[in-house]
Write an enzyme that holds these catalytic residues in place. Structure first.
Site, PDB file in Angstrom:
ATOM      1  CD  GLN A 135      -1.476 -12.735  -1.162  1.00 43.55           C
ATOM      2  OE1 GLN A 135      -1.321 -13.906  -0.824  1.00 43.55           O
ATOM      3  NE2 GLN A 135      -1.059 -11.714  -0.410  1.00 43.55           N
ATOM      4  CD  GLN A 177       8.969  -8.631  -6.160  1.00 42.82           C
ATOM      5  OE1 GLN A 177       9.154  -9.397  -5.226  1.00 42.82           O
ATOM      6  NE2 GLN A 177       7.759  -8.334  -6.594  1.00 42.82           N
ATOM      7  CG  HIS A 208      -1.827  -1.181   1.301  1.00 41.56           C
ATOM      8  ND1 HIS A 208      -3.190  -1.075   1.235  1.00 41.56           N
ATOM      9  CD2 HIS A 208      -1.568  -2.520   1.413  1.00 41.56           C
ATOM     10  CE1 HIS A 208      -3.746  -2.275   1.303  1.00 41.56           C
ATOM     11  NE2 HIS A 208      -2.770  -3.170   1.422  1.00 41.56           N
ATOM     12  CG  ASP A 228      -5.382   1.726   1.471  1.00 39.48           C
ATOM     13  OD1 ASP A 228      -6.312   1.022   1.033  1.00 39.48           O
ATOM     14  OD2 ASP A 228      -4.189   1.371   1.472  1.00 39.48           O
ATOM     15  CD  GLU A 262       6.695  -4.513  -7.905  1.00 41.56           C
ATOM     16  OE1 GLU A 262       7.263  -5.568  -7.554  1.00 41.56           O
ATOM     17  OE2 GLU A 262       6.375  -3.627  -7.088  1.00 41.56           O
TER      18      GLU A 262
HETATM   19  N1  UDP Z   1       9.288  -6.479  -2.449  1.00 36.58           N
HETATM   20  C1  UDP Z   1      10.613  -6.124  -2.579  1.00 36.58           C
HETATM   21  N2  UDP Z   1      11.557  -7.014  -2.177  1.00 36.58           N
HETATM   22  C2  UDP Z   1      11.252  -8.228  -1.670  1.00 36.58           C
HETATM   23  C3  UDP Z   1       9.908  -8.593  -1.550  1.00 36.58           C
HETATM   24  C4  UDP Z   1       8.938  -7.697  -1.970  1.00 36.58           C
HETATM   25  O1  UDP Z   1      10.935  -5.027  -3.040  1.00 36.58           O
HETATM   26  O2  UDP Z   1      12.193  -8.982  -1.330  1.00 36.58           O
HETATM   27  C5  UDP Z   1       8.244  -5.508  -2.853  1.00 36.58           C
HETATM   28  C6  UDP Z   1       7.589  -5.883  -4.166  1.00 36.58           C
HETATM   29  O3  UDP Z   1       8.371  -5.396  -5.235  1.00 36.58           O
HETATM   30  C7  UDP Z   1       6.220  -5.237  -4.048  1.00 36.58           C
HETATM   31  C8  UDP Z   1       5.945  -5.257  -2.547  1.00 36.58           C
HETATM   32  O4  UDP Z   1       7.188  -5.494  -1.907  1.00 36.58           O
HETATM   33  O5  UDP Z   1       6.266  -3.907  -4.512  1.00 36.58           O
HETATM   34  C9  UDP Z   1       4.986  -6.344  -2.130  1.00 36.58           C
HETATM   35  O6  UDP Z   1       3.701  -5.977  -2.442  1.00 36.58           O
HETATM   36  P1  UDP Z   1       2.619  -7.013  -2.965  1.00 36.58           P
HETATM   37  O7  UDP Z   1       1.378  -6.236  -3.213  1.00 36.58           O
HETATM   38  O8  UDP Z   1       3.138  -7.773  -4.113  1.00 36.58           O
HETATM   39  O9  UDP Z   1       2.445  -8.063  -1.822  1.00 36.58           O
HETATM   40  P2  UDP Z   1       2.282  -7.952  -0.217  1.00 36.58           P
HETATM   41  O10 UDP Z   1       3.654  -7.861   0.312  1.00 36.58           O
HETATM   42  O11 UDP Z   1       1.452  -6.749   0.076  1.00 36.58           O
HETATM   43  O12 UDP Z   1       1.625  -9.234   0.149  1.00 36.58           O
END
Ligand code: UDP
Length: 495
Positions: A416, A376, A27, A126, A399
């Site tokens: 998810q 990521q 978020h 949000d 992404e």
């Molecule tokens: N992310 C990252 N590095 C990691 C794991 C996740 O930068 O090792 C980032 C990913 O690129 C994304 C966010 O964390 O932007 C995760 O958001 P997402 O909505 O996919 O899943 P959530 O973590 O909310 O379940």
């Protein structure tokens, strides 16, 4: 307007917008990207984070220098989220935030709206939180909802009262029942099954406060001034049309991270986007990029389950053996504290990392395991990555789409389950292995993705990546929607 550095200079006092995300990584990332897009158009933004995440953002990112280029346009504030500092804020326990924020954050939020200077012209909150709309309404500030989930899941939440009325919910249990098709989510007939509904729908108790809260917050979006979605019509067009009949002012402006990257690139074509635009709440470990440099093109399966997922040791062992048996190269990243210490234990004790004995038992050059957090987007953009085994969080999904990488989906919870079904059945950008975390299944889907259907899935992913990039161009739908949103916010400026 005068021009400097490619950016228009303001000729009048800019409108003041408060951006308020739910306190979780996905978020914060997308709403911080929106904040920067607004600053680029000379709107003044105050970004309101929970105190807890405000501290982490300052600790692990260069957010201060990232936004220092917008002097007098960007400010950050913290607010209590109502949970003790040592609360894990992950797994199912992240849901505790809804209750604590309603009781502790809500009154503080009202005080803030009344006292902040210059006065606010607009709140972008949000849409997963229900109270900002009421509170800002009481003090006469228009509220725009921003939903950080995909349109498909938003629409599914929106339809839940119809599912209940038609007797399609609750799910009565049993494997066959989980495969029953849902008919009351218009636009998703014929492929959305009970097992693909948001995970909160799996319980028998439909009066559960979290499910009720999520549905009522979603329905509230039709009462907000407007709704912003991080998506684009080439991906979710038919569902957007459905939502539009309830939420008349709607701005799909995604994929937001690519939108921002494109705008920044147009301003400074020579500057590489890098970790300087990171909004990570954990320290980034960049060593895997060096390892990826040594791997053949599109040969590595990237494995990462995001910022909230908490996994059982048994599932990790199944995935590990499936990966090894597939004989494909992989890079597996596990966040600290993302494994339940012992089955059945209180997950407050989620401190364990990747089981070292697994790694030791299989030494080799063909895989890398990181106990931590990686950049990521850079990993997905790396030429050595040929697939992503993901939990199907919405940011990760977008992404991956932009990077043109096919996915294997193993959803954990919340939206998810919906995202993974759309990824596999509608967009055909990957394979969904939900509810089947067994080594044989892992081996099969990895082989299918990385070997047998590599060309087919790869070319479809490349096509969707192209559409995503086009959508955020000036003539693309998201590009035009962002301009319209900015004009709309300007029109809200109090005289
Ligand atoms: N992310 C990252 N590095 C990691 C794991 C996740 O930068 O090792 C980032 C990913 O690129 C994304 C966010 O964390 O932007 C995760 O958001 P997402 O909505 O996919 O899943 P959530 O973590 O909310 O379940």
């Amino acid at each position: 307007m005068a021009e400097s550095d490619g950016r228009p200079l303001p000729t009048t006092t800019p409108p003041h917008v408060l951006i308020f995300p739910f306190p979780a990584q996905g978020h914060i990332t997308s709403m911080l990207n929106l904040a920067e897009l607004l600053c680029l158009s000379n709107l003044r933004v105050t970004f309101l984070n929970s105190d807890y995440n405000h501290r982490r953002l300052l600790q692990f990112t260069s957010v201060k220098s990232r936004f220092a280029v917008y002097p007098e346009l960007f400010y950050m504030l913290g607010i209590a989220d109502g949970l003790p500092t040592d609360h894990p804020r992950c797994g199912e326990q992240i849901l505790d935030l809804f209750e604590s924020m309603r009781s502790v954050t809500k009154p503080l939020f009202k005080d803030l709206l009344l006292s902040i200077r210059p006065p606010l012209d607009c709140v972008i909150s949000d849409g997963g939180l229900d109270f900002p709309l009421d509170v800002a309404g009481e003090v006469g500030i228009p509220v725009v909802h921003f939903r950080t989930i995909g349109a498909s899941c938003f629409w599914t939440y929106f339809c839940i009262p119809d599912l209940i009325e038609a007797g399609e919910l609750p799910v009565r249990g049993g494997e066959e029942e989980m495969d029953r098709l849902i008919t009351k989510v218009p636009g998703a007939e014929g492929f959305l099954r009970c097992r693909d509904l948001p995970s909160l729908c799996r319980g028998r108790d439909l009066s559960h406060p979290y499910l009720q809260g999520m549905v009522s917050a979603t329905r509230l979006s039709s009462k907000a001034y407007a709704l912003i979605l991080n998506t684009f019509p080439d991906l979710e067009g038919p569902i957007l049309t459905q939502i539009n009949s309830h939420c008349h002012k709607m701005y799909p402006i995604g994929p937001i991270h690519e939108h921002l990257r494109t705008k920044l690139k147009n301003l400074k074509p020579t500057q590489e986007s890098s970790s300087s635009s990171s909004s990570s709440l954990w320290e980034e470990d960049r060593t895997c990029l060096g390892w990826l440099n040594g791997q053949p093109p599109k040969s590595v399966l990237y494995v990462n389950f995001g910022s909230i997922t908490v996994m059982k040791p048994d599932d990790i062992i199944e995935i590990w053996h499936g990966l090894i048996n597939s004989k494909q190269r992989f890079l597996w990243v596990m966040r600290q504290g993302s494994v339940v210490a012992e089955l059945g234990s209180n997950s407050n004790s989620n401190t364990s990392t990747f089981p070292e004995e697994l790694v030791k038992g299989y030494p080799g050059e063909e895989h890398m395991v990181v106990s931590g957090w990686v950049p990521q987007k850079e990993v997905l953009d790396h030429g050595a990555v040929g697939g992503f085994l993901t939990h199907s969080g919405w940011n990760s999904t977008l992404e991956t789409i932009v990077a043109g990488v096919p996915m294997i989906c193993l959803p954990y919870f919340a939206d998810q389950q919906v995202n993974s079904r759309f990824t596999s059945e509608v967009w055909k950008l990957g394979l969904d292995m939900k509810d089947a975390c067994e080594r044989k299944v892992v081996e099969k889907v990895v082989t299918e993705l990385m070997v047998e259907r590599r060309e087919e899935l790869g070319s479809r992913a490349a096509r969707m990546a192209e559409l995503a990039r086009r959508s955020v161009g000036l003539d693309g739908s998201s590009g035009r929607n962002l301009e319209a949103l900015i004009e709309d916010i300007r029109s809200m400026r109090r005289s």
